[in-house]
Write an enzyme that holds these catalytic residues in place. Structure first.
Site, PDB file in Angstrom:
ATOM      1  N   LYS A 251       2.253  49.030 -24.711  1.00 54.41           N
ATOM      2  CA  LYS A 251       0.963  49.629 -25.395  1.00 54.41           C
ATOM      3  C   LYS A 251      -0.267  49.387 -24.602  1.00 54.41           C
ATOM      4  O   LYS A 251      -1.357  50.221 -24.255  1.00 54.41           O
ATOM      5  CB  LYS A 251       0.843  49.489 -26.929  1.00 54.41           C
ATOM      6  CG  LYS A 251      -0.166  49.802 -27.517  1.00 54.41           C
ATOM      7  CD  LYS A 251      -0.688  49.008 -28.754  1.00 54.41           C
ATOM      8  CE  LYS A 251      -0.815  47.479 -28.492  1.00 54.41           C
ATOM      9  NZ  LYS A 251      -1.381  46.678 -29.533  1.00 54.41           N
TER      10      LYS A 251
ATOM     11  N   LYS B   7      -9.838  42.373 -23.652  1.00 54.20           N
ATOM     12  CA  LYS B   7      -8.397  41.978 -24.214  1.00 54.20           C
ATOM     13  C   LYS B   7      -7.487  42.986 -23.126  1.00 54.20           C
ATOM     14  O   LYS B   7      -6.366  42.416 -22.665  1.00 54.20           O
ATOM     15  CB  LYS B   7      -8.231  42.451 -25.467  1.00 54.20           C
ATOM     16  CG  LYS B   7      -6.825  42.463 -25.963  1.00 54.20           C
ATOM     17  CD  LYS B   7      -6.293  40.970 -26.388  1.00 54.20           C
ATOM     18  CE  LYS B   7      -4.954  40.772 -26.609  1.00 54.20           C
ATOM     19  NZ  LYS B   7      -4.128  39.499 -26.268  1.00 54.20           N
TER      20      LYS B   7
ATOM     21  N   THR C  83      -4.871  44.846 -31.031  1.00 53.42           N
ATOM     22  CA  THR C  83      -5.358  45.255 -29.569  1.00 53.42           C
ATOM     23  C   THR C  83      -5.232  46.630 -29.722  1.00 53.42           C
ATOM     24  O   THR C  83      -4.030  47.356 -30.009  1.00 53.42           O
ATOM     25  CB  THR C  83      -4.307  44.563 -28.551  1.00 53.42           C
ATOM     26  OG1 THR C  83      -4.369  43.054 -28.990  1.00 53.42           O
ATOM     27  CG2 THR C  83      -4.607  44.858 -27.366  1.00 53.42           C
TER      28      THR C  83
HETATM   29  P1  NAD Z   1       4.073  43.122 -35.778  1.00 53.29           P
HETATM   30  O1  NAD Z   1       4.580  44.584 -35.384  1.00 53.29           O
HETATM   31  O2  NAD Z   1       5.057  42.075 -35.860  1.00 53.29           O
HETATM   32  O3  NAD Z   1       3.214  43.027 -36.824  1.00 53.29           O
HETATM   33  C1  NAD Z   1       2.354  44.481 -37.219  1.00 53.29           C
HETATM   34  C2  NAD Z   1       2.259  44.391 -38.824  1.00 53.29           C
HETATM   35  O4  NAD Z   1       1.744  45.524 -39.334  1.00 53.29           O
HETATM   36  C3  NAD Z   1       3.939  44.902 -39.421  1.00 53.29           C
HETATM   37  O5  NAD Z   1       4.157  43.950 -40.056  1.00 53.29           O
HETATM   38  C4  NAD Z   1       3.837  46.405 -39.790  1.00 53.29           C
HETATM   39  O6  NAD Z   1       4.474  46.513 -40.801  1.00 53.29           O
HETATM   40  C5  NAD Z   1       2.292  46.057 -40.447  1.00 53.29           C
HETATM   41  N1  NAD Z   1       1.559  47.675 -40.499  1.00 53.29           N
HETATM   42  C6  NAD Z   1       1.742  48.694 -39.755  1.00 53.29           C
HETATM   43  N2  NAD Z   1       1.096  49.620 -40.153  1.00 53.29           N
HETATM   44  C7  NAD Z   1       0.496  49.160 -41.385  1.00 53.29           C
HETATM   45  C8  NAD Z   1      -0.331  49.683 -42.352  1.00 53.29           C
HETATM   46  N3  NAD Z   1      -0.765  51.069 -42.425  1.00 53.29           N
HETATM   47  N4  NAD Z   1      -0.754  48.915 -43.257  1.00 53.29           N
HETATM   48  C9  NAD Z   1      -0.279  47.631 -43.654  1.00 53.29           C
HETATM   49  N5  NAD Z   1       0.627  47.256 -42.656  1.00 53.29           N
HETATM   50  C10 NAD Z   1       0.921  47.832 -41.743  1.00 53.29           C
HETATM   51  O7  NAD Z   1       3.136  43.032 -34.617  1.00 53.29           O
HETATM   52  P2  NAD Z   1       2.385  41.665 -34.097  1.00 53.29           P
HETATM   53  O8  NAD Z   1       3.198  40.873 -32.798  1.00 53.29           O
HETATM   54  O9  NAD Z   1       1.944  40.697 -35.203  1.00 53.29           O
HETATM   55  O10 NAD Z   1       0.886  42.215 -33.230  1.00 53.29           O
HETATM   56  C11 NAD Z   1      -0.068  42.464 -34.022  1.00 53.29           C
HETATM   57  C12 NAD Z   1      -1.218  42.873 -32.942  1.00 53.29           C
HETATM   58  O11 NAD Z   1      -1.692  41.565 -32.363  1.00 53.29           O
HETATM   59  C13 NAD Z   1      -0.767  44.005 -31.985  1.00 53.29           C
HETATM   60  O12 NAD Z   1      -1.757  44.672 -31.632  1.00 53.29           O
HETATM   61  C14 NAD Z   1      -0.556  43.157 -30.699  1.00 53.29           C
HETATM   62  O13 NAD Z   1      -0.928  43.748 -29.496  1.00 53.29           O
HETATM   63  C15 NAD Z   1      -1.484  41.778 -31.033  1.00 53.29           C
HETATM   64  N6  NAD Z   1      -1.226  40.621 -30.210  1.00 53.29           N
HETATM   65  C16 NAD Z   1       0.160  40.204 -30.341  1.00 53.29           C
HETATM   66  C17 NAD Z   1       0.485  38.817 -29.804  1.00 53.29           C
HETATM   67  C18 NAD Z   1       1.606  38.354 -30.046  1.00 53.29           C
HETATM   68  O14 NAD Z   1       2.206  37.235 -29.402  1.00 53.29           O
HETATM   69  N7  NAD Z   1       2.644  39.034 -30.699  1.00 53.29           N
HETATM   70  C19 NAD Z   1      -0.495  38.262 -29.242  1.00 53.29           C
HETATM   71  C20 NAD Z   1      -1.956  38.946 -28.959  1.00 53.29           C
HETATM   72  C21 NAD Z   1      -2.216  40.149 -29.612  1.00 53.29           C
END
Ligand code: NAD
Length: 295
Positions: A246, A171, A96
């Site tokens: 965010k 979104k 997102t």
């Molecule tokens: P998270 O922080 O658990 O996971 C993100 C991962 O990306 C982390 O493991 C981090 O180490 C990795 N990362 C960051 N920079 C990187 C890079 N340059 N190269 C490789 N890996 C990298 O976040 P999440 O909860 O999995 O959410 C991910 C996305 O999904 C976000 O944009 C969030 O807004 C969206 N989202 C989350 C949910 C939810 O319920 N968690 C629901 C819908 C949408």
């Protein structure tokens, strides 16, 4: 055979990549936190020791990063990555992020003869684990057709929102509404508790009454009401407060750019930001149930 490189194996990315593996796709995983490596290998995935080499060996890139900053670092600031990708590679970004950043990545992709769609998701970590996510896709219809088998392996509903960045625009609107009804649900449950009601009974009644909504039905924020949701595990492992901040800041930015001033959206943004500043940034967003009275 398609070779997928999945970048970002966090709360969402890890179960999504596992669903691709279960459906028989070949997936290489990459995350900055390499402690995920062994769990991913146990699920049958390969691990990318060099991002560029794995990118070169893949024709499908799926990214699921925290937000726009990380997306920019990976696809815009990283000067090497795109030159390692084979022409015609499809990038499916599920992060997102700001629609503007998505459009920048899509523009850059074109220059390198790559294809890209934005495909942010709705459905939370439970939806990611169960393979029932909703994908909201922006980009060319032909690129969505190509992405469809992979998205179908991870989700149940796939929508074409429009041009590049439009998936993100949808979104942003959805998550502003999500924040508002989560706060409303918390307030109703806290009021019920103060009135001496059982929050379980109150929830059951509201679920079949006019107060029903997704936060109440699928993600009850009150501990002890529902199993398998973050409120049932100390608000860990869900959608972090800092990610909601965010998303709400993206909503506020978009609203400002287009002359809108959503009153409840702004209040939700202020409330979540304050909650994050109190040290709850990493807790699930339903943790606002615990906010101090009147604050
Ligand atoms: P998270 O922080 O658990 O996971 C993100 C991962 O990306 C982390 O493991 C981090 O180490 C990795 N990362 C960051 N920079 C990187 C890079 N340059 N190269 C490789 N890996 C990298 O976040 P999440 O909860 O999995 O959410 C991910 C996305 O999904 C976000 O944009 C969030 O807004 C969206 N989202 C989350 C949910 C939810 O319920 N968690 C629901 C819908 C949408």
């Amino acid at each position: 055979m398609d070779q997928i490189l999945f970048i970002g194996l966090g709360n969402m990315g890890f179960p999504m990549a596992c669903n691709l593996l279960r459906k028989g796709f070949s997936v290489t995983g990459f995350d900055l936190y390499s402690n995920i490596q062994s769990s991913f290998e146990k699920e049958g995935g390969k691990w990318a020791h060099s991002l560029e080499q794995s990118a070169n060996e893949s024709n499908i890139i799926i990214s699921m990063l925290p937000g726009g900053k990380e997306l920019k670092n990976l696809y815009i600031k990283n000067q090497k990555l795109f030159s390692f990708l084979q022409k015609g590679t499809l990038i499916i970004d599920c992060t997102t992020a700001d629609p503007e950043i998505i459009r920048q990545v899509a523009e850059k992709s074109k220059k390198y003869f790559l294809n890209m769609v934005d495909a942010p998701v709705s459905g939370g970590t439970a939806g990611a684990a169960q393979g029932t996510l909703t994908f909201i896709v922006g980009g060319a219809a032909s690129d969505l057709d190509r992405a469809r088998p992979f998205l179908s392996a991870m989700g149940k509903n796939i929508f074409h929102a429009g041009k590049s960045g439009d998936g993100q625009a949808v979104k942003v609107c959805n998550n502003m509404l999500l924040a508002i009804h989560m706060i409303g649900t918390c307030e109703a449950l806290n009021l019920g508790k103060a009135l001496g009601l059982s929050t379980k009974t109150l929830s059951e009644i509201m679920k079949v009454s006019s107060g029903n909504n997704w936060s109440l039905e699928k993600y009850n924020p009150c501990p002890g009401v529902m199993k398998g949701v973050p409120s049932d595990r100390e608000y860990e492992g869900g959608f972090a407060v800092q990610l909601m901040v965010k998303d709400l800041s993206l909503a506020m930015k978009s609203a400002k750019s287009y002359g809108q001033s959503p009153v409840l959206g702004k209040k939700a943004y202020d409330l979540y930001k304050t909650h994050m500043e109190k040290g709850f940034g990493k807790k699930d967003f339903s943790h606002v149930f615990k906010q101090e009275k009147g604050k």
